[in-house]
Design an enzyme around this catalytic site. Structure first.
Site, PDB file in Angstrom:
ATOM      1  N   GLY A  50      44.186  47.664  32.119  1.00 51.96           N
ATOM      2  CA  GLY A  50      43.379  46.540  32.609  1.00 51.96           C
ATOM      3  C   GLY A  50      43.096  46.710  34.086  1.00 51.96           C
ATOM      4  N   ALA A  51      42.962  47.977  34.515  1.00 49.53           N
ATOM      5  CA  ALA A  51      42.839  48.325  35.935  1.00 49.53           C
ATOM      6  C   ALA A  51      41.547  47.826  36.567  1.00 49.53           C
ATOM      7  CB  ALA A  51      42.925  49.837  36.100  1.00 49.53           C
ATOM      8  N   THR A  52      40.547  47.507  35.744  1.00 49.37           N
ATOM      9  CA  THR A  52      39.282  47.038  36.302  1.00 49.37           C
ATOM     10  C   THR A  52      39.231  45.510  36.349  1.00 49.37           C
ATOM     11  OG1 THR A  52      38.273  47.059  34.111  1.00 49.37           O
ATOM     12  CG2 THR A  52      38.030  49.061  35.441  1.00 49.37           C
TER      13      THR A  52
ATOM     14  N   ASP B   6      40.591  41.338  36.831  1.00 51.22           N
ATOM     15  CA  ASP B   6      40.756  40.383  37.926  1.00 51.22           C
ATOM     16  C   ASP B   6      42.177  40.403  38.503  1.00 51.22           C
ATOM     17  OD1 ASP B   6      39.949  37.915  39.402  1.00 51.22           O
ATOM     18  OD2 ASP B   6      41.506  37.037  38.137  1.00 51.22           O
TER      19      ASP B   6
ATOM     20  N   VAL C 107      42.133  51.010  23.651  1.00 54.89           N
ATOM     21  CA  VAL C 107      43.522  50.671  23.322  1.00 54.89           C
ATOM     22  C   VAL C 107      43.945  50.965  21.890  1.00 54.89           C
ATOM     23  CG1 VAL C 107      43.924  48.929  25.091  1.00 54.89           C
ATOM     24  CG2 VAL C 107      42.894  48.258  22.925  1.00 54.89           C
TER      25      VAL C 107
ATOM     26  N   LYS D 211      51.512  36.700  31.068  1.00 57.64           N
ATOM     27  CA  LYS D 211      51.472  35.561  30.155  1.00 57.64           C
ATOM     28  C   LYS D 211      50.084  35.491  29.521  1.00 57.64           C
ATOM     29  CE  LYS D 211      49.712  31.762  32.904  1.00 57.64           C
ATOM     30  NZ  LYS D 211      49.888  30.488  33.554  1.00 57.64           N
TER      31      LYS D 211
ATOM     32  N   ASP E 135      56.688  35.804  34.896  1.00 53.56           N
ATOM     33  CA  ASP E 135      56.384  34.405  35.135  1.00 53.56           C
ATOM     34  C   ASP E 135      56.254  34.349  36.649  1.00 53.56           C
ATOM     35  OD1 ASP E 135      56.551  31.678  35.873  1.00 53.56           O
ATOM     36  OD2 ASP E 135      57.489  31.209  33.956  1.00 53.56           O
ATOM     37  N   HIS E 136      55.034  34.364  37.157  1.00 59.94           N
ATOM     38  CA  HIS E 136      54.888  34.609  38.588  1.00 59.94           C
ATOM     39  C   HIS E 136      55.504  33.499  39.445  1.00 59.94           C
ATOM     40  CE1 HIS E 136      51.183  32.306  37.897  1.00 59.94           C
ATOM     41  NE2 HIS E 136      51.289  31.945  39.158  1.00 59.94           N
TER      42      HIS E 136
ATOM     43  N   HIS F 265      56.209  28.044  33.399  1.00 60.93           N
ATOM     44  CA  HIS F 265      56.554  27.732  34.788  1.00 60.93           C
ATOM     45  C   HIS F 265      57.393  26.457  34.963  1.00 60.93           C
ATOM     46  CE1 HIS F 265      53.572  30.768  35.173  1.00 60.93           C
ATOM     47  NE2 HIS F 265      52.528  29.971  35.067  1.00 60.93           N
TER      48      HIS F 265
ATOM     49  N   LYS G  99      45.005  19.928  36.004  1.00 64.51           N
ATOM     50  CA  LYS G  99      43.860  20.429  36.746  1.00 64.51           C
ATOM     51  C   LYS G  99      43.058  19.261  37.305  1.00 64.51           C
ATOM     52  CE  LYS G  99      43.467  24.882  34.518  1.00 64.51           C
ATOM     53  NZ  LYS G  99      43.927  25.641  35.698  1.00 64.51           N
TER      54      LYS G  99
HETATM   55  P1  NAD Z   1      40.239  40.503  32.968  1.00 65.89           P
HETATM   56  O1  NAD Z   1      39.412  40.047  31.820  1.00 65.89           O
HETATM   57  O2  NAD Z   1      39.703  40.344  34.334  1.00 65.89           O
HETATM   58  O3  NAD Z   1      40.604  42.037  32.785  1.00 65.89           O
HETATM   59  C1  NAD Z   1      40.909  42.588  31.548  1.00 65.89           C
HETATM   60  C2  NAD Z   1      41.060  44.097  31.643  1.00 65.89           C
HETATM   61  O4  NAD Z   1      41.326  44.607  30.349  1.00 65.89           O
HETATM   62  C3  NAD Z   1      39.816  44.851  32.149  1.00 65.89           C
HETATM   63  O5  NAD Z   1      40.269  45.902  32.988  1.00 65.89           O
HETATM   64  C4  NAD Z   1      39.218  45.440  30.874  1.00 65.89           C
HETATM   65  O6  NAD Z   1      38.549  46.655  31.088  1.00 65.89           O
HETATM   66  C5  NAD Z   1      40.454  45.706  30.072  1.00 65.89           C
HETATM   67  N1  NAD Z   1      40.175  45.744  28.639  1.00 65.89           N
HETATM   68  C6  NAD Z   1      39.733  44.722  27.867  1.00 65.89           C
HETATM   69  N2  NAD Z   1      39.575  45.145  26.595  1.00 65.89           N
HETATM   70  C7  NAD Z   1      39.941  46.446  26.559  1.00 65.89           C
HETATM   71  C8  NAD Z   1      40.000  47.439  25.529  1.00 65.89           C
HETATM   72  N3  NAD Z   1      39.669  47.150  24.272  1.00 65.89           N
HETATM   73  N4  NAD Z   1      40.426  48.669  25.863  1.00 65.89           N
HETATM   74  C9  NAD Z   1      40.776  48.949  27.140  1.00 65.89           C
HETATM   75  N5  NAD Z   1      40.736  48.065  28.147  1.00 65.89           N
HETATM   76  C10 NAD Z   1      40.319  46.822  27.865  1.00 65.89           C
HETATM   77  O7  NAD Z   1      41.657  39.779  32.800  1.00 65.89           O
HETATM   78  P2  NAD Z   1      42.722  39.391  33.952  1.00 65.89           P
HETATM   79  O8  NAD Z   1      42.319  38.091  34.551  1.00 65.89           O
HETATM   80  O9  NAD Z   1      42.922  40.540  34.830  1.00 65.89           O
HETATM   81  O10 NAD Z   1      44.053  39.076  33.110  1.00 65.89           O
HETATM   82  C11 NAD Z   1      44.858  40.051  32.512  1.00 65.89           C
HETATM   83  C12 NAD Z   1      46.135  39.423  32.000  1.00 65.89           C
HETATM   84  O11 NAD Z   1      46.807  38.799  33.069  1.00 65.89           O
HETATM   85  C13 NAD Z   1      45.946  38.325  30.971  1.00 65.89           C
HETATM   86  O12 NAD Z   1      47.048  38.384  30.082  1.00 65.89           O
HETATM   87  C14 NAD Z   1      46.003  37.052  31.773  1.00 65.89           C
HETATM   88  O13 NAD Z   1      46.421  35.942  31.001  1.00 65.89           O
HETATM   89  C15 NAD Z   1      47.053  37.436  32.765  1.00 65.89           C
HETATM   90  N6  NAD Z   1      47.028  36.671  34.017  1.00 65.89           N
HETATM   91  C16 NAD Z   1      45.949  36.755  34.860  1.00 65.89           C
HETATM   92  C17 NAD Z   1      45.959  36.071  36.050  1.00 65.89           C
HETATM   93  C18 NAD Z   1      44.807  36.183  37.021  1.00 65.89           C
HETATM   94  O14 NAD Z   1      44.957  35.662  38.125  1.00 65.89           O
HETATM   95  N7  NAD Z   1      43.718  36.816  36.690  1.00 65.89           N
HETATM   96  C19 NAD Z   1      47.065  35.267  36.391  1.00 65.89           C
HETATM   97  C20 NAD Z   1      48.142  35.200  35.519  1.00 65.89           C
HETATM   98  C21 NAD Z   1      48.103  35.915  34.337  1.00 65.89           C
END
Ligand code: NAD
Length: 490
Positions: free
Chosen positions: A12-14, A16, A86, A148, A177-178, A240, A340
Site C-alpha cells: 500500500g506504498a502509494t 494515504d 496481492v 485497523k 492502535d495508533h 481506541h 464527528k
Molecule cells: P489508501 O486507499 O490511500 O491506499 C491503499 C493502498 O493499497 C494503495 O497503495 C493501493 O495501491 C494499494 N492497493 C489497493 N488494492 C490493491 C491491490 N489489489 N493490489 C495491490 N495494492 C493494492 O488507504 P490508506 O488510507 O493508506 O489506508 C490503508 C490502511 O490503513 C487501511 O487499513 C486503513 O483503515 C488504515 N488506516 C489509515 C489511516 C489514514 O490516516 N489513512 C489511519 C488509520 C488506519
C-alpha cells in the site's frame, strides 16, 4: 539505540497512510540515528511505478512535514518499488527475488517487517502468500504489522486471526492502535505507577467517575463509503476508547514487559460488565450529526455526505457508561464519548475524585469543587490537577479552585514524536507492548457486538445532534441519572 538491520516491505506504498505517516516517521528515525544503516524499504502497490518515482514520492511526503530534511537523498536511496497484485503468485515470486537481492546488498540478515497499509480485506490473502511463496523463508525475524480495523465483529475478527496465525505467531503480529503510540496515552501508566500520590487513591473508595472524550470537528470527509460499514462504535470504541479504559483501570503489572502489561489489560476487558441486549439503552447512546450553519455557510449533515445512504442508520457519535466489575472499580462508572462534527478536536481523560467528607467552607455558599485530574491526550499534551485553595486576600476563609498545570507543549524544542514513529521504532526493536494482543481484540469485539446487534435491529431517530455541538441530549442524561455531568471540555 539503533534498531536491528531489517527489510521493511510496505504494502500500500502509494496510499494515504504511507504518505502522511509512514515515510515521515521512517525519516525521523533515520535522522535521529535510530534506524540502522542496514535497512531497505520495498514499496509494494498496484501502480506501475519505478524506484525513482517512489523515491520522489517519499521525498515529497517527507518535505511536506519537515523543512530542512538533511541527508534526504541518502534516505530515499534505500527505497525500492515493486508493482504488485496481492492475489497473484507471480507477483510474490518477483517480490521475493528483490527482497533477497536487497538482503545481501544491505546485509539485512533475513530480518523482515511486512507492513500492511492496505484495506483489511487483503490482510489474510497477503499473509498466506507471504508464506506459500517463500517470503518468510529466511533466518531472521518476520513481523506482520496490520492496520485497523481488525475485523468487523468478533466472528470476522476470529476468521482473520485464524488466517494470519497460520503464518505468524502471536508474538510476531503487531496490530496497530495508533492511540497506543501517543505520548500522553503512554504517560497514563507512568502517572499512575511512578507517583506515590495517585495509586493509593486510584480505586472506588476515592474516585467517583472517569470521563473519556475523544471528539472530532471534521465530518466523514471522503471516507463515507468506509464509514457506512463501520460507524463510531466500531471505528473508535472497539479499539481506541477501550484501550484507554484498560490502561486507566489495569492493576500494576509485576514488571514492564509486553506480556505482563497486556495480561493486566486483558483482565480489565474481561471484567467489563457485559450488557444485555435489553439494557443497551440504559448504558449507551448513539448519535448522528445533522446539518447546521457556520458563518452563514451550510454544513452538510451525515446523510448528505458523499457515498452515504440518505437514510443511513450509521452512528457518528457514541456515548456509553462502562462498569468494571472487579474489587478496585466496583461502582465507579467510566463514561466514554466520541464523535464527528463536534465542537472541537480533542482527546481528554478526566478523573473525578470523591468529595471531602464535609465542607467546612459553606459560609461562601459555594459548593466545593471536586478534585479533578485531567490528562490531555491531544492536541494539547499535559496534565492538570484541579485543587481548592484559599481565595487569596479574602477576609473570610473562602475557597477558590486552582489548577496545577503541566504541559508538554510548553517545553521549548520538544517535538514529541508522532505516534507512528514510536510504533515503527517499537516494531523494529521487537517490543509489542503498545500493540494490541489478540485477546484484547476478541474481548473488545465481544463487548461491542452486543451493542451493535441491538442498534442494527432498532431504527434510530437520526439525525439527533447538530454539527458543531457536543452530541445528543441523551448523552447528558446518561450521567445525570447518576448525579454527574460531562465536565466542560475547556
Ligand atoms: P489508501 O486507499 O490511500 O491506499 C491503499 C493502498 O493499497 C494503495 O497503495 C493501493 O495501491 C494499494 N492497493 C489497493 N488494492 C490493491 C491491490 N489489489 N493490489 C495491490 N495494492 C493494492 O488507504 P490508506 O488510507 O493508506 O489506508 C490503508 C490502511 O490503513 C487501511 O487499513 C486503513 O483503515 C488504515 N488506516 C489509515 C489511516 C489514514 O490516516 N489513512 C489511519 C488509520 C488506519
Amino acid at each position: 539505540s539503533e534498531t536491528p538491520a531489517s527489510l521493511i516491505m510496505i504494502f500500500g506504498a502509494t496510499g494515504d497512510l504511507a504518505k502522511r505517516k509512514l515515510y515521515p516517521s521512517l525519516y525521523h528515525l533515520f535522522r535521529k540515528g535510530k534506524l540502522a544503516e542496514h535497512f531497505a524499504v520495498i514499496g509494494v502497490a498496484r501502480r506501475p511505478w519505478s524506484n525513482e518515482v517512489l523515491r520522489e514520492h517519499v521525498k515529497d511526503s517527507v518535505l511536506t512535514s519537515i523543512k530542512d530534511a538533511e541527508n534526504i537523498e541518502e534516505f530515499i536511496s534505500h527505497f525500492y518499488y515493486q508493482p504488485h497484485d496481492v492475489s497473484d503468485t507471480d507477483s510474490y515470486i518477483e517480490l521475493k527475488k528483490l527482497a533477497n537481492e536487497l538482503d545481501s546488498k544491505y546485509s539485512l540478515q533475513g530480518n523482515r517487517i511486512f507492513y500492511l497499509a492496505m484495506a483489511p480485506e487483503f490482510f489474510g490473502t497477503i499473509a498466506e502468500h507471504l508464506k506459500t511463496d517463500g517470503l518468510t523463508d529466511t533466518n531472521g525475524f518476520h513481523r506482520l504489522v496490520i492496520e485497523k480495523p481488525f475485523g468487523h465483529d468478533l466472528e470476522s475478527a476470529i476468521q482473520l486471526n485464524n488466517r494470519i496465525r497460520k503464518v505468524f505467531s502471536e508474538n510476531d503480529i503487531y496490530r496497530i492502535d495508533h492511540y497506543l503510540g501517543k505520548e500522553m496515552v503512554q504517560n497514563i501508566e507512568v502517572i499512575r505507577f511512578a507517583n506515590a500520590i495517585f495509586e493509593p487513591l486510584w480505586n472506588s473508595r476515592f474516585i467517583s467517575n472517569i470521563q473519556i472524550t475523544s471528539s472530532e470537528m471534521l465530518g466523514v470527509e471522503e471516507r463515507g463509503g468506509y464509514y457506512e460499514t463501520s460507524g463510531a462504535l466500531r471505528d473508535m470504541v472497539q479499539n481506541h476508547m477501550l484501550q484507554m479504559v484498560a490502561l486507566l483501570a489495569m492493576e500494576p503489572p509485576i514488571r514492564l514487559t509486553p506480556k505482563e502489561i497486556r495480561s493486566e489489560k486483558v483482565k480489565v476487558l474481561g471484567a467489563l460488565r457485559s450488557i444485555k441486549v435489553e439494557e443497551v439503552k440504559q448504558y449507551f447512546v448513539r448519535g448522528q450529526y445533522g446539518p447546521s450553519t457556520e458563518n452563514g455557510e451550510h454544513v452538510p449533515g451525515y446523510r448528505e455526505e458523499v457515498n452515504v445512504n440518505p437514510e443511513s442508520n450509521t452512528d457518528t457519535y457514541v456515548a456509553g457508561k462502562l462498569m468494571i466489575d472487579n474489587f478496585r472499580w466496583a461502582g465507579v462508572p467510566f463514561y466514554i464519548r466520541t464523535g464527528k462534527r463536534m465542537t472541537e478536536k480533542s482527546t481528554k481523560i478526566i478523573i473525578q475524585f470523591k468529595d471531602v467528607p464535609m465542607n467546612l467552607y459553606y459560609s461562601s455558599d459555594k459548593k466545593l469543587a471536586p478534585n479533578l485530574l485531567v490528562i490531555h491526550i491531544q492536541p494539547e499534551e499535559g496534565i492538570t490537577l484541579h485543587l481548592n485553595a484559599k481565595e487569596s486576600g479574602g477576609q473570610m476563609m473562602e475557597t477558590t479552585p486552582v489548577k496545577l498545570n503541566f504541559s508538554n507543549n510548553d517545553i521549548a524544542g520538544l517535538n514529541t514524536p508522532e505516534a507512528y514513529e514510536k510504533l515503527l521504532f517499537d516494531c523494529l526493536r521487537g517490543d509489542a507492548t503498545n500493540f494490541t494482543h489478540w485477546d484484547e481484540v476478541a474481548l473488545s469485539w465481544n463487548f461491542v457486538d452486543k451493542i451493535s446487534t441491538y442498534w442494527e435491529n432498532e431504527k434510530a431517530e437520526f439525525p439527533n445532534y447538530a454539527a458543531g455541538t457536543m452530541g445528543p441530549k441523551d448523552a447528558d442524561e446518561l450521567l445525570k441519572q447518576d448525579g454527574f455531568f460531562w465536565w466542560p471540555i475547556a
